[in-house]
Scaffold this active site. Sequence first.
Site, PDB file in Angstrom:
ATOM      1  N   LYS A   1       0.817  -1.224   0.000  1.00 22.80           N
ATOM      2  CA  LYS A   1       0.000   0.000   0.000  1.00 22.80           C
ATOM      3  C   LYS A   1       0.844   1.264   0.000  1.00 22.80           C
ATOM      4  O   LYS A   1       0.463   2.281  -0.567  1.00 22.80           O
ATOM      5  CB  LYS A   1      -0.951   0.025   1.214  1.00 22.80           C
ATOM      6  CG  LYS A   1      -2.126  -0.901   1.033  1.00 22.80           C
ATOM      7  CD  LYS A   1      -3.297  -0.485   1.888  1.00 22.80           C
ATOM      8  CE  LYS A   1      -4.513  -1.331   1.568  1.00 22.80           C
ATOM      9  NZ  LYS A   1      -5.599  -1.136   2.505  1.00 22.80           N
TER      10      LYS A   1
ATOM     11  N   LYS B   1      -4.584  -9.515  -6.150  1.00 22.40           N
ATOM     12  CA  LYS B   1      -5.913  -9.782  -5.586  1.00 22.40           C
ATOM     13  C   LYS B   1      -6.938  -8.777  -6.141  1.00 22.40           C
ATOM     14  O   LYS B   1      -6.568  -7.645  -6.496  1.00 22.40           O
ATOM     15  CB  LYS B   1      -5.876  -9.783  -4.059  1.00 22.40           C
ATOM     16  CG  LYS B   1      -5.721  -8.424  -3.436  1.00 22.40           C
ATOM     17  CD  LYS B   1      -5.991  -8.461  -1.939  1.00 22.40           C
ATOM     18  CE  LYS B   1      -5.867  -7.066  -1.381  1.00 22.40           C
ATOM     19  NZ  LYS B   1      -6.126  -6.877   0.005  1.00 22.40           N
TER      20      LYS B   1
ATOM     21  N   LYS C   1     -10.426  -2.852  -4.467  1.00 22.89           N
ATOM     22  CA  LYS C   1     -11.083  -1.583  -4.791  1.00 22.89           C
ATOM     23  C   LYS C   1     -10.090  -0.611  -5.383  1.00 22.89           C
ATOM     24  O   LYS C   1     -10.452   0.327  -6.072  1.00 22.89           O
ATOM     25  CB  LYS C   1     -11.616  -0.950  -3.495  1.00 22.89           C
ATOM     26  CG  LYS C   1     -12.837  -1.601  -2.956  1.00 22.89           C
ATOM     27  CD  LYS C   1     -13.170  -1.053  -1.568  1.00 22.89           C
ATOM     28  CE  LYS C   1     -12.742  -2.020  -0.476  1.00 22.89           C
ATOM     29  NZ  LYS C   1     -13.500  -1.943   0.751  1.00 22.89           N
TER      30      LYS C   1
END
Length: 334
Positions: free
Chosen positions: A114, A198, A201
Amino acid sequence: MSRKKLVFSGVQPTGNLHLGNYLGALKNFVSLQNEMECMYCVVDLHALTTFQKPDVLRNNVLETVASFIATGLNPDKSIIFNQSSVSGHAQLAWILNCVSRIGWLNRMTQFKDKAGTDKEKASVGLYIYPNLMAADILLYKATHVPVGADQKQHLELSRDIAQKFNKDFNCKDFFPLPEPLIPKNVARVMSLRDGTKKMSKSEESDYSRINLKDSAEEINKKIKKAKSDSEQIPDNLKSLEKKPEALNLINIYSEISETTIEKVLNEMSGKEYSFLKTKLADLLISEITPVGKEIKKLLVDRSHLEEILKKGREKANFIAEENIKNIREKVGLI
Ligand code: TYM
């Protein structure tokens, strides 16, 4: 030591929930509410680790509650609430920040993903996020945590933190070591565009995911466009090892049709992927579009959703206050 089973899980209110959330977590939430006491939390403090526009965040919290209810959670059976409304989460997170080790956090792969290449610019919140997640679970002394496989490492950290707390403060078994409940077939639903990532969003292309609010036409189009394989469907799993996109479609089909992978391969071997895609799109449309319609319907009455959160908060706070009192005593806070 035998203790009462308690399920806890959380979902970030960062917009449209997708098929990964549904198969990895929400479906499991619903079946568990008939077996054990369950708490499902909209983790709004976690969402703040990346910048959120305040109005959008407020909307997304309610939309996540609507998604919970639309997939079958019953607020009379499960405690549904938002994290920031129970102050114990933040208080315990601070205490656990002081128990958790920097070396442990440095190993968290989700932070690395992230934060991207410029880690210096990531928020401190993003870095210590797994400690807050441990606090969410331990605040209620939850014993079982249904999550997708992407959260497994965070769950292991929560167990390490619980163990260290119990040892540091000489209170064996005070915090239970929470058990992850991870679905077997589709522990990780992958992107429809890249089977090594994966479904998420945050991926730019909307074609990478099926959103719970997608229309039948959108689902059809996305599945048709999904990457698969130019060869025919094989009769064994081993042949799919280097074909992550094809394997992902088969895994999703197996889960949605409630059929084992072996049976799916038996039924489909020798056929083109277009055959699988047509059947998969039909199944997804019949399972997902009613959920999307229900979410939209529930969002019309915001006060009903706020009322669900209010009732949930009261119940959650009741449990949290008692536990926080004992935790403060253990660590020596007056
Ligand atoms: P979040 O909001 O990213 O995702 C919510 C749930 O959906 C699962 N999930 C997936 N499962 C399979 N395949 C995918 N592609 C996929 N994408 C998401 C996640 O595993 C998760 O179960 N840190 C958590 C939220 C959290 C939490 C907690 C969970 C905060 N506190 C305490 C459990 C217990 C998160 O960001 O999930």
